[in-house]
Motif scaffolding. Sequence first.
Motif, PDB file in Angstrom:
ATOM      1  N   ALA A   6     -32.563  -9.265  -1.312  1.00  0.00           N
ATOM      2  CA  ALA A   6     -31.666  -9.191  -0.158  1.00  0.00           C
ATOM      3  C   ALA A   6     -32.023  -7.946   0.655  1.00  0.00           C
ATOM      4  CB  ALA A   6     -30.209  -9.132  -0.594  1.00  0.00           C
ATOM      5  N   ARG A 100     -34.708 -14.028   8.475  1.00  0.00           N
ATOM      6  CA  ARG A 100     -33.861 -15.227   8.526  1.00  0.00           C
ATOM      7  C   ARG A 100     -34.655 -16.464   8.102  1.00  0.00           C
ATOM      8  NH1 ARG A 100     -32.793 -13.766  13.842  1.00  0.00           N
ATOM      9  NH2 ARG A 100     -33.502 -15.822  14.508  1.00  0.00           N
ATOM     10  N   ASN A 103     -35.103 -16.742   4.483  1.00  0.00           N
ATOM     11  CA  ASN A 103     -33.832 -16.965   3.780  1.00  0.00           C
ATOM     12  C   ASN A 103     -33.384 -15.788   2.915  1.00  0.00           C
ATOM     13  OD1 ASN A 103     -33.380 -19.603   4.828  1.00  0.00           O
ATOM     14  ND2 ASN A 103     -34.880 -20.414   3.377  1.00  0.00           N
ATOM     15  N   PRO A 105     -30.814 -13.060   2.060  1.00  0.00           N
ATOM     16  CA  PRO A 105     -29.440 -12.691   2.422  1.00  0.00           C
ATOM     17  C   PRO A 105     -29.474 -11.364   3.181  1.00  0.00           C
ATOM     18  CG  PRO A 105     -29.569 -13.334   0.116  1.00  0.00           C
ATOM     19  CD  PRO A 105     -30.979 -13.203   0.608  1.00  0.00           C
ATOM     20  N   ALA A 107     -27.269  -8.233   5.435  1.00  0.00           N
ATOM     21  CA  ALA A 107     -25.978  -7.590   5.650  1.00  0.00           C
ATOM     22  C   ALA A 107     -26.177  -6.280   6.396  1.00  0.00           C
ATOM     23  CB  ALA A 107     -25.280  -7.337   4.312  1.00  0.00           C
ATOM     24  N   ASP A 129     -25.776 -14.383  11.484  1.00  0.00           N
ATOM     25  CA  ASP A 129     -26.824 -14.463  10.462  1.00  0.00           C
ATOM     26  C   ASP A 129     -26.602 -13.488   9.306  1.00  0.00           C
ATOM     27  OD1 ASP A 129     -28.639 -16.439  11.690  1.00  0.00           O
ATOM     28  OD2 ASP A 129     -28.808 -14.934  13.271  1.00  0.00           O
ATOM     29  N   GLN A 131     -24.442 -11.991   5.966  1.00  0.00           N
ATOM     30  CA  GLN A 131     -23.500 -12.345   4.910  1.00  0.00           C
ATOM     31  C   GLN A 131     -22.186 -11.597   5.120  1.00  0.00           C
ATOM     32  OE1 GLN A 131     -24.208 -14.481   2.153  1.00  0.00           O
ATOM     33  NE2 GLN A 131     -25.985 -15.004   3.395  1.00  0.00           N
ATOM     34  N   PHE A 132     -22.315 -10.335   5.544  1.00  0.00           N
ATOM     35  CA  PHE A 132     -21.123  -9.518   5.789  1.00  0.00           C
ATOM     36  C   PHE A 132     -21.514  -8.234   6.497  1.00  0.00           C
ATOM     37  CE2 PHE A 132     -22.582  -8.744   1.405  1.00  0.00           C
ATOM     38  CZ  PHE A 132     -22.876  -7.392   1.458  1.00  0.00           C
ATOM     39  N   ARG A 155     -21.030  -7.258  -3.613  1.00  0.00           N
ATOM     40  CA  ARG A 155     -20.734  -8.452  -2.818  1.00  0.00           C
ATOM     41  C   ARG A 155     -21.892  -9.454  -2.850  1.00  0.00           C
ATOM     42  NH1 ARG A 155     -17.486  -6.905   2.752  1.00  0.00           N
ATOM     43  NH2 ARG A 155     -15.992  -5.446   1.828  1.00  0.00           N
ATOM     44  N   LEU A 156     -23.089  -8.941  -2.917  1.00  0.00           N
ATOM     45  CA  LEU A 156     -24.265  -9.819  -2.949  1.00  0.00           C
ATOM     46  C   LEU A 156     -24.519 -10.388  -4.344  1.00  0.00           C
ATOM     47  CD1 LEU A 156     -26.593  -7.660  -0.701  1.00  0.00           C
ATOM     48  CD2 LEU A 156     -25.828  -9.980  -0.148  1.00  0.00           C
TER      49      LEU A 156
END
Length: 221
Positions: A6, A100, A103, A105, A107, A129, A131-132, A155-156
């Motif tokens: 991520a 993106r 893919n 994730p 943030a 785009d 997650q948070f 969170r991830l």
Amino acid sequence: MSEIRAVVFDMDGTILNTEMLYPKVTAEMLQRRGLKLTQGLTDAMMGRPAPVAFQAMIDWHDLADTIDILTRESEEIFADILEASLGLMPGFTELFKLLRQTNYPLAVCTSASRSAALDLLGRFNITPDLQFVIGGDEVQHGKPHPEIYLTAANRLGLSPAEIAVFEDSETGCKAAIDAGTYAIAVPGDHSRKHSFDGAQLIADTLHDRRIYDILELPSLD
């Protein structure tokens, strides 16, 4: 395969050119009080949550103003500057597009308030785009404390070592390093003299080919 699963970006000075705009705001505020902005104060304020930054400004010049007064004044000045000068940092658009497509994730963890971050990022349609977004007002301890990046890892659902973090300042990079993430420093003109000891990479810009290699992204060539 890369162990990175991520990617988390700082916002000011990493995604957006706001770190170059904030000193203009501070300089205007000080000029109104017959004072001048120094590089020392700029460095003391950079990358920190607004209340901490403004307290540094108050202490530096022994101002009678409160944090609330400085916050309201800065917001008014900043709004005018944003309309004319807000932009993305070099290389972000290309890097974000490939992230993106691959893919990852994604943030954002910023010292700015969450509401301010959503406003600024929304101007460039970045938030859909992500997650948070974690703002500096959502953690108890702001950068350089690692809490914000440890929160992001939680969170991830990943270990910090599985997350690449992009930071432009010494303050933010220390938070990423102390959290145990794969810290990538991307200094701008505003932070080239900062110390990034402990960062896994000190990139030239977000165009740096080494970033693409680390994240196993296809070449832009």
